[in-house]
Design a protein around this motif. Sequence first.
Motif, mmCIF file in Angstrom:
data_model
loop_
_atom_site.group_PDB
_atom_site.id
_atom_site.type_symbol
_atom_site.label_atom_id
_atom_site.label_comp_id
_atom_site.label_asym_id
_atom_site.label_seq_id
_atom_site.Cartn_x
_atom_site.Cartn_y
_atom_site.Cartn_z
ATOM 1 N N THR A 234 -6.541 2.578 -6.703
ATOM 2 C CA THR A 234 -5.971 1.419 -6.017
ATOM 3 C C THR A 234 -5.123 1.920 -4.863
ATOM 4 O OG1 THR A 234 -5.899 0.177 -8.086
ATOM 5 C CG2 THR A 234 -4.527 -0.634 -6.286
ATOM 6 N N GLU B 12 -1.142 1.964 -7.614
ATOM 7 C CA GLU B 12 -1.439 1.482 -8.973
ATOM 8 C C GLU B 12 -0.255 1.695 -9.905
ATOM 9 O OE1 GLU B 12 -3.312 -0.446 -11.980
ATOM 10 O OE2 GLU B 12 -4.064 -0.291 -9.940
ATOM 11 N N VAL C 251 -2.825 -3.467 -2.623
ATOM 12 C CA VAL C 251 -2.881 -4.623 -3.504
ATOM 13 C C VAL C 251 -2.251 -5.810 -2.772
ATOM 14 C CG1 VAL C 251 -0.685 -4.131 -4.662
ATOM 15 C CG2 VAL C 251 -2.407 -5.440 -5.857
ATOM 16 N N ARG D 293 -6.903 -6.155 -5.785
ATOM 17 C CA ARG D 293 -6.791 -4.723 -5.503
ATOM 18 C C ARG D 293 -7.740 -4.296 -4.394
ATOM 19 N NH1 ARG D 293 -5.639 -4.953 -11.022
ATOM 20 N NH2 ARG D 293 -4.119 -3.445 -11.758
ATOM 21 N N GLU D 294 -7.285 -3.354 -3.576
ATOM 22 C CA GLU D 294 -8.132 -2.702 -2.590
ATOM 23 C C GLU D 294 -8.428 -1.306 -3.145
ATOM 24 O OE1 GLU D 294 -7.558 -0.783 1.759
ATOM 25 O OE2 GLU D 294 -6.713 -2.769 1.460
ATOM 26 N N LEU D 295 -9.675 -1.075 -3.505
ATOM 27 C CA LEU D 295 -10.040 0.167 -4.184
ATOM 28 C C LEU D 295 -10.716 1.149 -3.239
ATOM 29 C CD1 LEU D 295 -11.544 -1.393 -7.428
ATOM 30 C CD2 LEU D 295 -9.236 -0.537 -7.094
ATOM 31 N N SER E 8 0.844 -1.182 0.000
ATOM 32 C CA SER E 8 0.000 0.000 0.000
ATOM 33 C C SER E 8 0.882 1.235 0.000
ATOM 34 C CB SER E 8 -0.922 0.020 1.213
ATOM 35 O OG SER E 8 -1.715 1.189 1.182
#
Length: 123
Positions: free
Chosen positions: A48, A15, A51, A34-36, A9
């Motif tokens: 993003t 991204e 991830v 992915r953590e959006l 992160s």
Amino acid sequence: MDEPRIGISLGEDTERLLQDVLGEVDDDDLYIERELEESEGLAGEPITFGVIIGGSAVVLSAVLRLIERRLEHKRQWKAMKMVAEGFQSHPELGKLLAQIAKKNADVSITYGIAKEAWASKRQ
């Protein structure tokens, strides 16, 4: 999923880092989650922020080396910018900042992120 995973992160830079990694590693060998987070702005596309990358230990070690290289490049760029700004202010300040940047680079080479991760894994 039993394969090794790493979580990354870097906020809004996540991204960009992920795309750099995927440009150099065959993404068929990776599992990516992915953590959006919704973005504020005209496009309204999600950003993003984190991830999780999964894959074999060999592939993940390559990913870690790519991440380390990218972060070190960014750190060196910032250090050189600081040195250049120091020289603009005063030649002596620039020289001192250059010495600090050189020492920092020596330490980074000797005690890099990957070496720390490898040492902690082996303990």
